[in-house]
Design a protein around this motif. Sequence first.
Motif, short mmCIF file in Angstrom:
data_model
loop_
_atom_site.label_atom_id
_atom_site.label_comp_id
_atom_site.label_asym_id
_atom_site.label_seq_id
_atom_site.Cartn_x
_atom_site.Cartn_y
_atom_site.Cartn_z
N HIS A 192 3.34 -0.27 11.36
CA HIS A 192 3.03 1.34 11.17
C HIS A 192 3.06 2.17 10.00
CE1 HIS A 192 2.02 5.35 12.77
NE2 HIS A 192 3.26 5.58 12.06
N SER B 84 2.20 5.78 8.34
CA SER B 84 1.51 7.07 8.13
C SER B 84 2.45 8.09 7.47
CB SER B 84 1.00 7.42 9.70
OG SER B 84 2.07 7.69 10.50
N HIS C 266 -2.87 7.35 15.95
CA HIS C 266 -1.82 6.31 15.72
C HIS C 266 -1.25 5.87 17.23
CE1 HIS C 266 -2.11 6.68 11.55
NE2 HIS C 266 -2.00 7.98 11.35
N GLY D 245 1.59 1.57 18.31
CA GLY D 245 1.10 2.65 18.85
C GLY D 245 1.95 3.32 20.05
N HIS E 167 6.44 9.39 13.31
CA HIS E 167 5.69 8.53 12.22
C HIS E 167 6.78 7.58 11.70
CE1 HIS E 167 7.79 11.72 9.74
NE2 HIS E 167 7.65 10.85 8.62
#
Length: 485
Positions: A336, A338, A349, A357, A390
Amino acid sequence: MAKAARSASLDELARSLRGDHDAWLGHVGGAAGCSHPIRLAGLIHHVEAATGRITAERHTAEMPDGVLYTPCGNRRASVCPGCAETYRADTFQLVTAGLVGGKGVPVAVGEHPCVFLTVTAPSFGPVHSHHTDRAGRARPCRPRRQLEHCAHGLPLACFERHDEHAADVGRPLCLDCYDYPAQAVWNLQSGELWRRTMIAARRALKALAKRYRTKLRLSYTKVAEFQHRGAVHFHALVRLDGLDPHDLDAVLPPDPRVGANHLATILREAIEDTAFTTAPHPARAQGWSIAWGKQVDPRPVRLSRLDLDDAGEITTLAVAGYLAKYATKATELAGHASTRLRPDTVREHARLDTHPGRQVDVCWYLGTRPGTADANKWAAGWGRLQRWAHMLGFGGHFSTRSRRYSTTLGALRQARRDWRRQHAPRPDEDDELADEDTTEVIVSSLAFAGIGWHTSADALLANTSAANARARRRAARDELDSITA
């Protein structure tokens, strides 16, 4: 794509043919290696410190491109490799100073007992893993003689030999069985768990010091690293120091009767004994139990230039490089990447068909403030899960240290700024008054003017110049090492 590349090449050629090409490279030199430099515009004053008289004044409009460039300072290698390399090098210097001295730390610390500690999160469900044997050959992921299935009908075994960078590594065998809420809360509370562990270790060390009738103190630096499964674990370098009650800032050698084995035992027991339960949450009235996983590895550190000796002791350069490398990484290893998420971007996401996710989704869900009916179960800290969704719930600093371990990143950066100012060419070097003993300070009135280079050609020229400068410095260091060897 080809048209854009041709355009960038033409822009680069045009810039290089201009008369101010060398001046432009010198102007952007401080941020040349940055991928997303910050542009500043405004006035810069040179002020005589003794009298307050303004000796010079310059507006950024008179400079190349009409702005000042400053590095973004992002520590993540996936965002800005240039700034991340600077952060890595600074972290390496910080860690090394606490191991062998320098940067204001006495050289005698190289003889202090040290332990390189690795602590991990507990299991939240079976995941695909990369295993190797002693010869370095890949082993089956999760072999089982008797094949069992989970409640959702999926097999709880895997006979594949996964590569270290395989996409399946870290992915649960069953997404529906994996305890995502517990992992998100563990990431959120891992910093508090470390704090309590250090308190327990200091208490045990105090008892040990009382037994030997001496005074001892722990000093440490640590970095956080994301595993493939998305859980955080810590690597720490813990050093044993002596303590002078009348001079708390002094870094003294410990009693020679207390060594690295005592320190490793204290840390292991503190890790095994430290646990707590979180505040209630509407999704779990009894809270979550927070404790370390079973993988605990305290290893003595030896002052040497070898990477690893026959006794299994990790060495100073190896541990410093290891900690510095992971200080520039974040959630990329977990799949991941972001920026901070908002209500209008989180759905992009929070995909329930992927492992990262689902982690984002559960952080956002657990961090949502409930209605008035459940307000009495809500603790103020739970909102941090949404703020740090995030980062998969982890909101702590990736590189921390105790107060007296060594120098600080701020001190290293200030020393670098002072060196640049001292060695920067001055327009009045040939002036008769250049040798006069005067002290000037720079007072800037700058405003944000944008982010990034004006063109892709400028970015290419600046980054190429920075790469060449790094190569020259590396060659100079290699030549110096060969001379002093």
